[in-house]
Scaffold this motif. Sequence first.
Motif, short mmCIF file in Angstrom:
data_model
loop_
_atom_site.label_atom_id
_atom_site.label_comp_id
_atom_site.label_asym_id
_atom_site.label_seq_id
_atom_site.Cartn_x
_atom_site.Cartn_y
_atom_site.Cartn_z
N TYR A 1 -3.14 49.10 21.72
CA TYR A 1 -1.95 48.26 21.53
C TYR A 1 -1.83 47.15 22.58
N HIS A 2 -2.70 47.13 23.58
CA HIS A 2 -2.53 46.17 24.68
C HIS A 2 -2.36 44.75 24.14
N TYR A 3 -1.30 44.04 24.60
CA TYR A 3 -0.93 42.76 24.01
C TYR A 3 -2.07 41.74 24.10
N GLN A 4 -2.63 41.62 25.31
CA GLN A 4 -3.63 40.57 25.52
C GLN A 4 -5.05 41.03 25.21
N TYR A 5 -5.37 42.23 25.67
CA TYR A 5 -6.77 42.65 25.64
C TYR A 5 -7.07 43.74 24.61
N GLY A 6 -6.07 44.14 23.87
CA GLY A 6 -6.29 45.25 22.94
C GLY A 6 -7.03 44.83 21.69
N PRO A 7 -7.83 45.74 21.12
CA PRO A 7 -8.60 45.41 19.93
C PRO A 7 -7.73 45.14 18.69
N LEU A 8 -6.54 45.71 18.65
CA LEU A 8 -5.72 45.55 17.46
C LEU A 8 -5.26 44.10 17.30
N ASN A 9 -4.74 43.51 18.38
CA ASN A 9 -4.33 42.12 18.31
C ASN A 9 -5.52 41.19 18.12
N PHE A 10 -6.66 41.60 18.63
CA PHE A 10 -7.88 40.81 18.41
C PHE A 10 -8.21 40.76 16.92
N LEU A 11 -8.10 41.92 16.25
CA LEU A 11 -8.35 41.97 14.81
C LEU A 11 -7.36 41.10 14.05
N LEU A 12 -6.09 41.17 14.46
CA LEU A 12 -5.06 40.36 13.80
C LEU A 12 -5.40 38.88 13.94
N ALA A 13 -5.81 38.48 15.16
CA ALA A 13 -6.15 37.08 15.39
C ALA A 13 -7.32 36.67 14.51
N ARG A 14 -8.29 37.56 14.37
CA ARG A 14 -9.43 37.29 13.52
C ARG A 14 -9.02 37.04 12.07
N MET A 15 -7.96 37.74 11.65
CA MET A 15 -7.47 37.57 10.28
C MET A 15 -6.49 36.42 10.18
N GLY A 16 -6.34 35.71 11.30
CA GLY A 16 -5.47 34.55 11.29
C GLY A 16 -3.99 34.88 11.42
N LEU A 17 -3.70 36.08 11.91
CA LEU A 17 -2.29 36.47 12.07
C LEU A 17 -1.87 36.36 13.53
N ASN A 18 -0.55 36.30 13.74
CA ASN A 18 -0.04 36.22 15.10
C ASN A 18 -0.15 37.58 15.79
N PRO A 19 -0.36 37.58 17.10
CA PRO A 19 -0.39 38.87 17.80
C PRO A 19 0.99 39.52 17.78
N VAL A 20 1.00 40.84 17.81
CA VAL A 20 2.26 41.59 17.80
C VAL A 20 2.43 42.24 19.17
N ASN A 21 3.63 42.16 19.71
CA ASN A 21 3.90 42.83 20.98
C ASN A 21 4.23 44.30 20.70
N TRP A 22 3.17 45.07 20.50
CA TRP A 22 3.33 46.44 19.97
C TRP A 22 4.25 47.30 20.80
N LEU A 23 4.08 47.26 22.12
CA LEU A 23 4.84 48.18 22.96
C LEU A 23 5.99 47.49 23.68
N GLY A 24 5.99 46.17 23.70
CA GLY A 24 6.99 45.47 24.50
C GLY A 24 8.13 44.86 23.70
N SER A 25 8.12 45.04 22.39
CA SER A 25 9.20 44.45 21.60
C SER A 25 10.12 45.55 21.09
N SER A 26 11.42 45.34 21.24
CA SER A 26 12.33 46.42 20.88
C SER A 26 12.41 46.61 19.37
N GLN A 27 11.95 45.60 18.60
CA GLN A 27 11.96 45.81 17.14
C GLN A 27 10.74 46.61 16.70
N VAL A 28 9.66 46.48 17.45
CA VAL A 28 8.38 47.03 16.98
C VAL A 28 8.05 48.39 17.60
N SER A 29 8.48 48.61 18.85
CA SER A 29 7.92 49.73 19.62
C SER A 29 8.03 51.09 18.91
N ILE A 30 9.13 51.35 18.23
CA ILE A 30 9.24 52.66 17.59
C ILE A 30 8.21 52.81 16.47
#
Lengths: 273, 290
Positions: free
Chosen positions: B126-155
């Motif tokens: 889930y790491h915002y900058q270096y995590g593989p998940l956001n890397f995959l999202l970027a590859r698919m042309g999507l915006n990165p998600v703040n998986w653990l740092g956003s109060s809407q997303v973390s749960i």
Amino acid sequence: MKIRDGMKVAIFLTIFVVLLIMLSPFIWNVMTSFKDKGEYFTYPPVFIPRSFDLEHYVQGGKLGGIKGMRDSLIIASSTTLIAIVLGSLAAYSLARFRIGGDNLAFWILSVRMMPPIASVLPLFLFFRFLRWLDTYQALILTHSLVNLPFAVWMMKGFFEELPQELEEAALVDGCGRLGAFARVALPLVAPGLVATALFCFMFSWNEFLFALILGRSRVTPITVNIAGMIGGHEILWAEISAVSIMASVPIIIMAIVLQRYLVRGLTLGAVKG
Amino acid sequence: MIRREKRIAVLFVLPTILILLAISIFPLIYSFYLSLCQWDVGMGGRRIFIGVGNYLRLFSDQRFWGAMKNTGLELLIGVGTQFLVGLGLALLLNRYFRGRNLVVTLFLLPMMISPVVVGCIWRIIYHYQYGPLNFLLARMGLNPVNWLGSSQVSIYSIIIADIWEWTPFMLITLLAGLQAIPDELYEAARVDGAGRWAIFSRVVLPLLRPVIIIAVLIRVMDAFKIFDLVVLLTHGGPGQSSETIAFYNYTTGFKYFSMGYASAMAYFQLAVIVIIANVFLASWKRREVS
């Protein structure tokens, strides 16, 4: 016939792809455990590390990993021993003599249903009163609280499957009840015993909440050790990954070696409810 | 002779009963008494009997209901997804092939390793900058998600990790249930001209019902316990946005040392779980009678 073959290929392909997706987080963790500092803090992320040396495992071991593994081993094997010995005695009595009827059996199971957070607070106060906080015996007893009911229920199922005539023959031959239990019934349920022991060990080895609250500095099971590393100022990802792999390896090896019993054990428990 | 048998029977169960009594019943009674007291150990506070005060306090505690809501989300989304995916996989794996035990064992890997290790793994992913998940999202042309740092997303990040960890449990339990269905029943349905879907909905699903109820019940009870992942991934944050009931309970008892209030909270959970378990078991028994 052609269509059915195509179907078969599609099914196996799906299974393979899902399995790969399921395992990929774990594989990533294995890769991270070998990465240099420069490699896990990069963008784009590095998938395969340059070198596979064991430096982080050595470091992780020094950061409390070895001590954690030792503590977990002591606690998990003692718990398993207690659960297996006392559990199979109780299960035999419940299965053969139907002692206490369904009520006693059900009460034993219901102890397991308690949410751990509901039992940990009284246990904390209880062990504080005994001055047993931060000792092996406190964690061994607490883990037994969860594992004993489980062992009783699982072993009860195995004993009930065993035809009673086998022991009666032994009794006629002059064996006592204890002898019939130890020499006839127990060896026959050995596969069940193995499965039960595996589950008890796994539970105790993986447990975190009780260990966090009842342990402290002298007793730090591996799970507490890992959690402590991740809360620190500078997060040492490779070391954390290495220790978490170290913590998983014994369980994975046991599971793969004993896969026959594992699947059978789970199957039995599930079908019987 | 009969009396001797009886003595052995008692002797065999006695150790188990004694251990369970000593470390479950006695402390539970004591903590019920505590739940009726105000006792803030950290403040050096004395123990004062206040009756149902702690229980009343629960109802006006916003933070408690926030934690309940998060636990409910885990229960609906988490357990729901685990069931559907687990059932799908169980149906796929319910056929004999070489090496099936090994494949099943590999599928079980996430539930066999410690939840703490699961937390570590996902923390990296889930790491915002270096995590593989956001890397995959970027590859698919999507915006990165703040998986653990956003109060809407973390749960939801916690729930996703929980789904990964516990879908295998549904898989193995339902697979066991499927294997207990005798082959003749499939044959009979096929002879009667039933299609795949008809066999599934009229034969498989009804026969699987007891196993489904037990499997879902076990996971629902576990959903109330979800704790390890919260500690490892978000520590309840940001703010209190990903706090679960077990985590808030822990914080109350072992961070604020409000033993009385924490006991009341634990008892409230116990009551909810007992009620849910009874509803499930009632529908299970109803089936067996009819």
